[in-house]
Write a protein that holds these residues in place. Structure first.
Motif, mmCIF file in Angstrom:
data_model
loop_
_atom_site.group_PDB
_atom_site.id
_atom_site.type_symbol
_atom_site.label_atom_id
_atom_site.label_comp_id
_atom_site.label_asym_id
_atom_site.label_seq_id
_atom_site.Cartn_x
_atom_site.Cartn_y
_atom_site.Cartn_z
ATOM 1 N N ARG A 114 0.554 -0.946 0.346
ATOM 2 C CA ARG A 114 0.061 -0.095 -0.161
ATOM 3 C C ARG A 114 0.672 1.201 -0.250
ATOM 4 N NH1 ARG A 114 -4.318 0.839 4.235
ATOM 5 N NH2 ARG A 114 -6.001 2.794 3.632
ATOM 6 N N LEU A 116 0.690 5.351 0.777
ATOM 7 C CA LEU A 116 -0.054 6.186 1.511
ATOM 8 C C LEU A 116 -0.439 7.085 1.753
ATOM 9 C CD1 LEU A 116 -0.498 3.467 4.532
ATOM 10 C CD2 LEU A 116 -3.091 4.968 3.332
ATOM 11 N N TYR A 118 -1.049 10.488 3.612
ATOM 12 C CA TYR A 118 -1.857 11.302 4.677
ATOM 13 C C TYR A 118 -1.393 13.071 4.323
ATOM 14 C CZ TYR A 118 -0.924 7.357 7.190
ATOM 15 O OH TYR A 118 -1.034 5.218 7.344
ATOM 16 N N SER A 132 -4.838 7.297 10.866
ATOM 17 C CA SER A 132 -5.401 5.995 10.819
ATOM 18 C C SER A 132 -5.660 5.772 12.200
ATOM 19 C CB SER A 132 -3.858 5.207 10.377
ATOM 20 O OG SER A 132 -4.570 4.115 10.248
ATOM 21 N N HIS A 135 -5.780 0.750 15.594
ATOM 22 C CA HIS A 135 -6.010 -0.428 14.397
ATOM 23 C C HIS A 135 -5.204 -1.655 15.338
ATOM 24 C CE1 HIS A 135 -3.718 0.867 11.672
ATOM 25 N NE2 HIS A 135 -3.529 -0.108 11.375
ATOM 26 N N ASP A 137 -3.003 -4.426 13.275
ATOM 27 C CA ASP A 137 -2.816 -4.898 11.776
ATOM 28 C C ASP A 137 -3.620 -6.791 11.748
ATOM 29 O OD1 ASP A 137 -2.112 -2.770 10.696
ATOM 30 O OD2 ASP A 137 0.116 -3.945 10.390
ATOM 31 N N LEU A 144 7.113 -2.264 7.311
ATOM 32 C CA LEU A 144 6.563 -0.154 7.246
ATOM 33 C C LEU A 144 7.782 0.694 6.771
ATOM 34 C CD1 LEU A 144 3.758 1.788 7.175
ATOM 35 C CD2 LEU A 144 4.934 2.186 9.533
ATOM 36 N N THR A 146 8.215 4.460 6.240
ATOM 37 C CA THR A 146 7.421 5.340 5.993
ATOM 38 C C THR A 146 8.344 6.771 5.452
ATOM 39 O OG1 THR A 146 9.011 6.492 8.235
ATOM 40 C CG2 THR A 146 6.842 4.975 8.320
ATOM 41 N N LEU A 152 3.267 8.455 13.259
ATOM 42 C CA LEU A 152 2.653 7.064 13.835
ATOM 43 C C LEU A 152 3.432 6.178 15.824
ATOM 44 C CD1 LEU A 152 2.122 3.862 13.559
ATOM 45 C CD2 LEU A 152 4.609 3.341 12.539
ATOM 46 N N HIS A 192 -1.353 0.447 16.846
ATOM 47 C CA HIS A 192 -0.991 2.010 16.734
ATOM 48 C C HIS A 192 -2.105 2.448 15.983
ATOM 49 C CE1 HIS A 192 -1.034 -1.608 13.574
ATOM 50 N NE2 HIS A 192 -0.922 -0.715 12.818
ATOM 51 N N VAL A 194 -1.913 6.720 13.414
ATOM 52 C CA VAL A 194 -1.127 7.579 12.972
ATOM 53 C C VAL A 194 -2.468 9.284 13.060
ATOM 54 C CG1 VAL A 194 -0.445 9.172 10.502
ATOM 55 C CG2 VAL A 194 0.265 6.245 11.214
ATOM 56 N N ARG A 202 2.500 13.580 4.558
ATOM 57 C CA ARG A 202 3.300 12.493 5.044
ATOM 58 C C ARG A 202 3.316 10.648 3.910
ATOM 59 N NH1 ARG A 202 2.201 7.887 8.119
ATOM 60 N NH2 ARG A 202 4.190 7.511 9.997
ATOM 61 N N SER A 204 3.600 7.283 3.118
ATOM 62 C CA SER A 204 4.246 5.526 4.016
ATOM 63 C C SER A 204 4.055 4.330 3.189
ATOM 64 C CB SER A 204 3.546 5.337 5.716
ATOM 65 O OG SER A 204 2.125 4.939 5.276
ATOM 66 N N PRO A 206 3.005 0.480 3.872
ATOM 67 C CA PRO A 206 3.274 -0.800 3.923
ATOM 68 C C PRO A 206 3.140 -2.019 3.378
ATOM 69 C CG PRO A 206 1.196 0.409 4.481
ATOM 70 C CD PRO A 206 2.067 0.978 3.700
ATOM 71 N N PHE A 208 2.013 -5.816 3.307
ATOM 72 C CA PHE A 208 1.432 -6.701 4.431
ATOM 73 C C PHE A 208 1.629 -8.377 4.322
ATOM 74 C CE2 PHE A 208 -0.283 -3.058 4.703
ATOM 75 C CZ PHE A 208 -0.565 -2.511 5.895
HETATM 76 O O1 LIG Z 1 1.221 4.537 8.050
HETATM 77 C C1 LIG Z 1 1.718 4.282 8.865
HETATM 78 O O2 LIG Z 1 2.562 4.230 8.832
HETATM 79 C C2 LIG Z 1 1.316 3.065 9.544
HETATM 80 C C3 LIG Z 1 -0.042 2.255 8.575
HETATM 81 C C4 LIG Z 1 -0.760 1.347 8.901
HETATM 82 O O3 LIG Z 1 -0.957 0.772 10.214
HETATM 83 C C5 LIG Z 1 -0.755 0.446 8.010
HETATM 84 O O4 LIG Z 1 -1.755 0.418 7.090
HETATM 85 O O5 LIG Z 1 -2.382 -0.127 9.043
#
Ligand SMILES: O=C(O)CCC(=O)C(=O)O
Ligand SMILES: [Fe+2]
Length: 252
Positions: A114, A116, A118, A132, A135, A137, A144, A146, A152, A192, A194, A202, A204, A206, A208
């Motif tokens: 992903r 991302l 922000y 974010s 939550h 994962d 991750l 960044t 974070l 965690h 954000v 910002r 990032s 990640p 998974f």
């Molecule tokens: O952007 C981040 O630092 C964390 C992103 C995140 O926690 C996620 O995508 O599950």
């Protein structure tokens, strides 16, 4: 890239493509009452399947925007991350005393890469407006990367949110809910969140690394009663349907 061009590859029930700003709300969060959507937009690449098979949840081909070099670059990064994910997963399973055969659960793995973005949070940010929301994962392992903006935080045992300072030379590695269950709770899935309060954009990225959707998730060794068996695909469907409009049964 203009919004209307990105929208041409907007995410659907296969969860691939462009995820517009505020498209998901973590209503299932166990760590905060979340009513506002996540303040991010992103691009999602998953495993490349030739077709979306009705029998395999979240299967399908990726959706690529018209951007020279984008697909090639992501595929190269994704290939490397799949190798790293499998290596780290093997090590994690070995550390739990699980058999080599357990790795079959990840063949093929469910992977998500992903990208991302922000935007800066507004100066008068409501308490429950997150980049974010808090939550865990939902899969096995997260790697991750960044930029240097920060924002974070992870939830410590004493209930405080600890800053995770950005590092250019390292991934932040998170254990997800499935590895938590597979380890009988020994490896913790870390909450965690954000919040981008810096005034800067910002970014990032990640990755998974998760089991195949058909995997039955239960503690690999020891006592099993605390974590009853769960089908990963069924669990995922519940999570995605709750959080994303594109996954609501009447949207598909
Ligand atoms: O952007 C981040 O630092 C964390 C992103 C995140 O926690 C996620 O995508 O599950
Ligand atoms: Fe996360």
């Amino acid at each position: 890239m203009p919004e209307d061009v990105k929208r041409k590859v907007e995410v659907d029930y296969t969860h691939r493509g462009y995820i517009p700003m505020a498209a998901s709300t973590d209503v299932n969060s166990d760590f905060a009452k979340v009513t506002k959507p996540n303040q991010s937009s992103s691009f999602m690449m998953m495993r490349e399947d030739a077709v979306a098979s009705p029998d395999i949840y979240l299967s399908g081909p990726n959706k690529w925007p018209e951007l020279v070099g984008f697909r090639e670059t992501l595929e190269r990064y994704n290939n490397e991350m799949c190798v790293l994910g499998a290596r780290m997963m093997r090590i994690a399973l070995r550390s739990l005393g699980a058999s080599e055969a357990t790795m079959e659960m990840f063949m093929p793995a469910t992977t998500w890469l992903r990208l991302l973005h922000y935007p800066p949070a507004p100066a008068q940010r409501p308490d429950d407006l997150y980049g974010s929301a808090p939550h865990t994962d939902f899969g096995a392992l997260t790697f991750l990367a960044t930029d240097d903006v920060g924002g974070l935080r992870v939830l410590a045992a004493d209930g405080s949110w600890i800053d995770v300072p950005p590092r250019a030379d390292a991934f932040v590695v998170n254990v997800g809910d499935m590895l938590h269950r597979m380890s009988g709770g020994v490896l913790r899935s870390t909450p965690h969140r954000v919040i981008n309060e810096t005034g800067r954009e910002r970014y990032s990225c990640p990755f998974f690394f998760d089991p195949h959707v058909s995997a039955c998730i239960e503690p690999l060794v020891g006592e099993k009663t605390t974590f009853p068996p769960l089908n990963f695909g069924t669990f995922l469907r519940g999570e995605l349907e709750a959080s994303y409009e594109a996954h609501k049964p009447d949207t598909i």
